[in-house]
Scaffold this motif. Structure first.
Motif, PDB file in Angstrom:
ATOM      1  N   ILE A  83      -1.152 -16.631 -10.976  1.00 39.47           N
ATOM      2  CA  ILE A  83      -1.621 -15.404 -10.318  1.00 39.47           C
ATOM      3  C   ILE A  83      -1.013 -15.188  -8.938  1.00 39.47           C
ATOM      4  O   ILE A  83      -1.257 -14.140  -8.331  1.00 39.47           O
ATOM      5  CB  ILE A  83      -3.158 -15.389 -10.192  1.00 39.47           C
ATOM      6  N   LYS A  84      -0.252 -16.160  -8.428  1.00 34.95           N
ATOM      7  CA  LYS A  84       0.334 -15.973  -7.107  1.00 34.95           C
ATOM      8  C   LYS A  84       1.240 -14.752  -7.055  1.00 34.95           C
ATOM      9  O   LYS A  84       1.191 -13.969  -6.093  1.00 34.95           O
ATOM     10  CB  LYS A  84       1.091 -17.233  -6.686  1.00 34.95           C
ATOM     11  N   PRO A  85       2.099 -14.505  -8.074  1.00 31.81           N
ATOM     12  CA  PRO A  85       2.897 -13.265  -8.027  1.00 31.81           C
ATOM     13  C   PRO A  85       2.059 -12.000  -8.138  1.00 31.81           C
ATOM     14  O   PRO A  85       2.474 -10.938  -7.654  1.00 31.81           O
ATOM     15  CB  PRO A  85       3.837 -13.408  -9.234  1.00 31.81           C
ATOM     16  N   LEU A  86       0.870 -12.102  -8.764  1.00 35.31           N
ATOM     17  CA  LEU A  86       0.043 -10.918  -8.960  1.00 35.31           C
ATOM     18  C   LEU A  86      -0.694 -10.489  -7.701  1.00 35.31           C
ATOM     19  O   LEU A  86      -1.031  -9.313  -7.551  1.00 35.31           O
ATOM     20  CB  LEU A  86      -0.968 -11.176 -10.088  1.00 35.31           C
ATOM     21  N   ILE A  87      -0.995 -11.448  -6.816  1.00 37.40           N
ATOM     22  CA  ILE A  87      -1.786 -11.116  -5.628  1.00 37.40           C
ATOM     23  C   ILE A  87      -0.929 -10.847  -4.407  1.00 37.40           C
ATOM     24  O   ILE A  87      -1.475 -10.569  -3.328  1.00 37.40           O
ATOM     25  CB  ILE A  87      -2.783 -12.252  -5.315  1.00 37.40           C
ATOM     26  N   GLU A  88       0.387 -10.938  -4.546  1.00 38.02           N
ATOM     27  CA  GLU A  88       1.253 -10.665  -3.405  1.00 38.02           C
ATOM     28  C   GLU A  88       1.145  -9.190  -2.997  1.00 38.02           C
ATOM     29  O   GLU A  88       1.215  -8.297  -3.831  1.00 38.02           O
ATOM     30  CB  GLU A  88       2.705 -11.007  -3.741  1.00 38.02           C
ATOM     31  N   GLY A  89       0.955  -8.983  -1.698  1.00 37.04           N
ATOM     32  CA  GLY A  89       0.818  -7.627  -1.182  1.00 37.04           C
ATOM     33  C   GLY A  89      -0.585  -7.074  -1.261  1.00 37.04           C
ATOM     34  O   GLY A  89      -0.805  -5.917  -0.909  1.00 37.04           O
TER      35      GLY A  89
END
Length: 362
Positions: free
Chosen positions: A208-214
Motif C-alpha cells: 500500500i505504500k505506492p497507494l498512499i503517496e500524495g
C-alpha cells in the motif's frame, strides 16, 4: 385554619376523614426533626448525573481532568503561537544554521544572537532547545503528544465499536452463535500482537505504500497504519468479553422478557433495554483503553515501528534521544515525562469513572 367547606360530603363506606369533627386544638404542627424524617427519598436524578456528582467528589479524578484539559489546550494552541514547524530546520535569513544543533532550553545559536544584535528583533526562544538536526524540540514534543493522543483516542473508538457489536451479538443470541464467536476470540487472544505488527509493516510497506503517496496517510506511514489495523484486529477482544458477560446477566431480566413478549425486535431490545444497563462497563473500559493504546504506540515507536519521519510521536522522540542520552539527557526526559503524565492522568481518570459509574461499588 382548616378550609373544609369545599370538601364533598363523606360517603358511608369511604375512608375519608371527616374534618368537620375536629377543631384546631386537635392538631399539632410537626417539628423540624419530624419533617426531616419524612425526607426519606433523595432528589430525582439520572444515572449520568448521579455518576458525575460522585466523580466531582474524587479529587484525583478531577485533578486528572484538569491536567488533560491543560495538555489538550497546549497541543491545540501552541502551534498557533510558536513560529517553528515540527520538520523545520532552524535557518537565519534563509541560511541553514548549523550552530543551532543541540541547543539547551531557551538558548540561541550564534547566528540567531548575531541576527538579533544587528536587527534588534527578538526571535522566539527555543523552549526545550533543539535536536541534533537543528529542529525546535518544543514544537516536536507538541506534535508528538498530538500523535500519541490521537492514536489512543482513535484506537479506543475502534475497540469500542468492534467489541460492542461483537460482544452484543454473541451474548444476546447465545447458543451455537456464542460458542463459535467465543472460540474465535480465544484464537485471537493467542496471536502475538508484536509479531503481527512487524509482519504487517513489512507486507504493507510493499503493497500500500505506492497507494498512499500524495495522500494524508503518507505522513503516518505504513507502520502507523499497521498499528491501527492491529488494534482493529486484536485489541477489541477484552471489550467483547466484558460486554458479553454483562448481556448474559441482563438478557433474562423481566423487562427484557416483557419486551420480547410484545414482539419488540432484537435490535431495539439491545439498544433500548440492554446496552443502557451496560453503560458503566462501556465507559470504564473505553476510558482505560486510551492510556493502554498510548503506551502501546509509545513503545512500538521506541522500537522503530511507529510514525515515519519527519512526523514524530512521544515514543519516537524518546527513541531518537537514546544516542545522546549521556550528553543531552533532557531530550529523553521530556518525552518520557510527557508519556508518564498522560498515562497516569488517564489511568486515574479511568479509576475515578469506575468508582463513579460502577453500580457494584456504590
Amino acid at each position: 385554619m382548616l378550609e373544609n367547606q369545599g370538601l364533598k360530603k363523606r360517603q358511608f363506606f369511604s375512608a375519608q376523614v371527616d374534618l368537620s369533627k375536629f377543631k384546631e386544638k386537635d392538631f399539632e404542627q410537626a417539628t423540624e426533626d419530624e419533617k426531616k424524617q419524612q425526607d426519606v427519598m433523595g432528589e430525582s436524578t439520572t444515572f449520568f448525573k448521579d455518576g458525575m456528582r460522585r466523580l466531582r467528589r474524587n479529587p484525583l479524578a478531577m485533578g486528572s481532568i484538569v491536567v488533560l484539559v491543560l495538555i489538550i489546550a497546549l497541543i491545540i494552541f501552541a502551534p498557533m503561537v510558536v513560529p517553528y514547524k515540527y520538520s523545520q530546520i532552524i535557518s537565519v535569513n534563509g541560511i541553514r544554521d548549523k550552530s543551532a544543533a543541540n541547543l539547551a532550553p531557551f538558548e540561541y545559536s550564534k547566528l540567531e544572537t548575531q541576527y538579533m544584535e544587528e536587527t534588534g528583533e527578538k526571535l522566539f526562544p527555543h523552549i526545550f532547545g533543539t535536536d541534533s538536526l537543528s529542529r525546535d524540540y518544543f514544537i516536536r514534543v507538541i506534535y508528538g503528544t498530538r500523535v500519541s493522543l490521537s492514536v489512543g483516542i482513535v484506537a479506543s473508538i475502534m475497540v469500542l465499536i468492534i467489541g460492542l457489536l461483537y460482544g452484543s451479538i454473541s451474548g444476546y443470541f447465545g447458543g451455537t452463535i456464542d460458542l463459535v464467536m467465543m472460540r474465535i476470540v480465544d484464537i485471537i487472544y493467542s496471536l502475538p500482537d508484536m509479531l503481527i505488527i512487524i509482519l504487517l509493516s513489512v507486507v504493507l510497506n510493499e503493497t500500500i505504500k505506492p497507494l498512499i503517496e500524495g495522500t494524508v496517510l503518507q505522513s503516518l506511514g505504513t507502520n502507523m497504519i499497521s498499528i491501527f489495523i492491529v488494534f482493529g484486529l486484536l485489541y477489541w477482544v477484552s471489550m467483547a468479553r466484558l460486554i458479553r458477560g454483562q448481556i448474559l446477566t441482563i438478557k433474562n431480566n423481566e423487562y427484557v422478557l416483557a419486551a420480547r413478549c410484545i414482539g419488540t425486535k432484537n435490535g431495539r431490545i439491545l439498544r433500548r433495554h440492554i446496552l443502557p444497563n451496560c453503560l458503566s462497563v462501556i465507559i470504564i473500559t473505553t476510558a482505560l483503553q486510551v492510556p493502554s493504546a498510548i503506551f502501546t504506540e509509545s513503545y512500538l515507536s521506541f522500537l522503530g515501528l511507529g510514525v515515519s519521519a519527519p512526523l514524530t510521536s512521544l515514543g519516537s522522540l524518546a527513541n531518537d534521544a537514546r544516542a545522546g542520552m549521556q550528553s543531552y539527557p533532557l531530550r529523553l526526559v521530556i518525552p518520557a515525562v510527557a508519556i508518564c503524565l498522560i498515562v497516569l492522568a488517564l489511568n486515574l481518570l479511568g479509576d475515578g469513572l469506575r468508582d463513579a459509574f460502577d453500580s457494584k461499588l456504590k
